[in-house]
Design an enzyme around this catalytic site. Structure first.
Site, PDB file in Angstrom:
ATOM      1  N   SER A   1     -58.173 106.271  17.094  1.00  0.00           N
ATOM      2  CA  SER A   1     -58.693 105.953  18.421  1.00  0.00           C
ATOM      3  C   SER A   1     -58.124 106.877  19.485  1.00  0.00           C
ATOM      4  O   SER A   1     -58.827 107.251  20.433  1.00  0.00           O
ATOM      5  CB  SER A   1     -58.400 104.497  18.776  1.00  0.00           C
ATOM      6  OG  SER A   1     -57.030 104.207  18.676  1.00  0.00           O
ATOM      7  N   SER A   2     -56.858 107.283  19.335  1.00  0.00           N
ATOM      8  CA  SER A   2     -56.265 108.165  20.349  1.00  0.00           C
ATOM      9  C   SER A   2     -56.959 109.516  20.365  1.00  0.00           C
ATOM     10  O   SER A   2     -57.274 110.053  21.434  1.00  0.00           O
ATOM     11  CB  SER A   2     -54.769 108.344  20.099  1.00  0.00           C
ATOM     12  OG  SER A   2     -54.522 108.890  18.816  1.00  0.00           O
TER      13      SER A   2
ATOM     14  N   ASP B   1     -57.435 114.011  12.292  1.00  0.00           N
ATOM     15  CA  ASP B   1     -58.282 113.133  13.100  1.00  0.00           C
ATOM     16  C   ASP B   1     -59.322 113.920  13.878  1.00  0.00           C
ATOM     17  O   ASP B   1     -60.518 113.630  13.838  1.00  0.00           O
ATOM     18  CB  ASP B   1     -57.425 112.329  14.076  1.00  0.00           C
ATOM     19  CG  ASP B   1     -56.454 111.392  13.379  1.00  0.00           C
ATOM     20  OD1 ASP B   1     -56.600 111.189  12.155  1.00  0.00           O
ATOM     21  OD2 ASP B   1     -55.548 110.882  14.054  1.00  0.00           O
TER      22      ASP B   1
END
Length: 390
Positions: free
Chosen positions: A122-123, A167
């Site tokens: 999410s970050s 990510d």
């Protein structure tokens, strides 16, 4: 309430723009990218939404539907050190972008995340979403590589999380129904299409009910243990070595590790064992996917999860229990912790024919073990998706 609706309510007008960045899952390749390993991953059809408009005075005014505090700063005067709140990732991104490009316009914005926080990057998704908006406001066009680098820099240098590129790369490069196979040493990647004769699959996200912060966890310690192992192995083998922070296990040949691993402190050896075996699993997993063998790909993901528990030594009791339940549930091809593995969620690759049975079984067994998490634990069924549209 959506980000769009919240923007209208707060600013009494419609947002000029909206954008979306997907979350990611990494069934094989976890805890590898920060040592320049290889990864496999997917973007999923859930993520971060933003509704925004310009602020000509250069002010950034942004809030999230997941947090109470609204954040504000000026593009020319971003705080140099973090303020220990949810917006630190965005302050870091502002600084990293401003180092490369002039920023004059600010923005007013509302962010919304579709799933609970923890384990789905999410970050990184928040940073990429925010950067896409700030770039649009300032007429900046980033390449995919620039977007990944700036996003990673924000987490590494400002927030203080020693993450790699996993990510950001998944959220930028991925394509629906394709496996991203990425080498983080040279950023070369392949999008391997889903075979026409592959069995059907979906992703189940089992949220433990616990949220976590990487910066406040043992994540950075694990990265340092890997570097320590690499540094020591190079010394034992008589290899040249330079700065500690630039040392990676990818620099160490497998035969050097096998020859000298028993000399390492146990924690360092375990971290290195996970890294080297995960490197092998990623390569085998990519071939399994290429061959349409989702059952073998899933088995390797379960194996990755086991190594994360016993070699990487992460996993709260809640996540470990979820993992164990998943390994015993009919219709689940494979899975593991998602993200750092300290809290957050587990990812499962499932046969959609067993979807309802899987949800019922995992939920029943998990809440039997942790009844106090009833109401916080949740299940979400997702599919693969395209990465962010720049």
């Amino acid at each position: 309430m959506t980000a769009y609706e919240a923007f209208e309510k707060i600013y009494k007008k419609k947002p000029q723009h909206t954008a979306f960045t997907p979350y990611r899952v990494c069934p094989i390749g976890a805890h590898s990218d920060h040592q320049l390993g290889k990864i496999t991953g997917f973007a999923i059809n859930k993520g971060i939404h933003i509704a925004y408009g310009p602020k000509e005075n250069g002010v950034i005014e942004i809030q999230s539907l997941q947090f109470d505090k609204r954040a504000q700063w000026h593009v020319e005067a971003t705080p140099k050190t973090k303020e220990n709140d949810w917006a630190d990732h965005l302050r870091g991104a502002t600084i990293a972008l401003h180092k490369r490009y002039p920023l004059r316009r600010g923005l007013c914005a509302v962010l919304d995340g579709e799933l609970p926080i923890g384990g789905l990057s999410s970050s990184a998704a928040v940073i990429i979403t925010y950067l896409s908006a700030l770039c649009k406001m300032n007429g900046i066009e980033l390449t995919p590589q620039e977007l990944i680098l700036i996003s990673k820099e924000a987490e590494n240098k400002y927030v203080g999380v020693a993450c790699g590129k996993l990510d950001q790369s998944c959220e930028v490069y991925c394509k629906k129904d394709h496996l991203l196979y990425l080498d983080t040493q040279d950023d070369s990647y392949e999008l391997i299409p889903q075979s026409s004769d592959m069995k059907p699959y979906k992703f189940a996200i089992f949220f433990s009910g616990l949220e976590r912060s990487l910066a406040g966890s043992a994540f950075n310690m694990r990265v340092d243990e890997c570097r320590s192992a690499a540094y020591a192995l190079k010394a034992y083998a008589g290899m040249e070595y330079g700065k500690f922070e630039e040392t990676n296990l990818r620099d160490v040949p497998r035969e050097v590790y096998e020859q000298h691993k028993d000399k390492l402190p146990e924690n360092w050896r375990k971290r290195a064992e996970h890294w080297f075996t995960e490197f092998d699993r990623v390569q085998k997993g990519a071939e399994a996917w290429r061959n349409g063998d989702i059952e073998e790909y899933g088995r390797l993901s379960f194996e990755s999860g086991y190594s994360s528990i016993y070699n990487w030594e992460t996993g709260s009791p809640e996540l470990i229990k979820l993992y164990e339940i998943m390994t015993e549930t009919r219709g689940i091809y494979g899975g593991r912790f998602s993200g750092a593995g300290f809290k957050g969620c587990c990812l499962a690759i499932i046969n959609p024919d067993y979807e309802e049975e899987i949800i019922e079984t995992v939920t029943k067994e998990y809440l039997k073990a942790f009844p106090h998490l009833d109401g916080k634990y949740s299940v979400h069924i997702c599919e693969s998706a395209d990465g962010v549209k720049l």
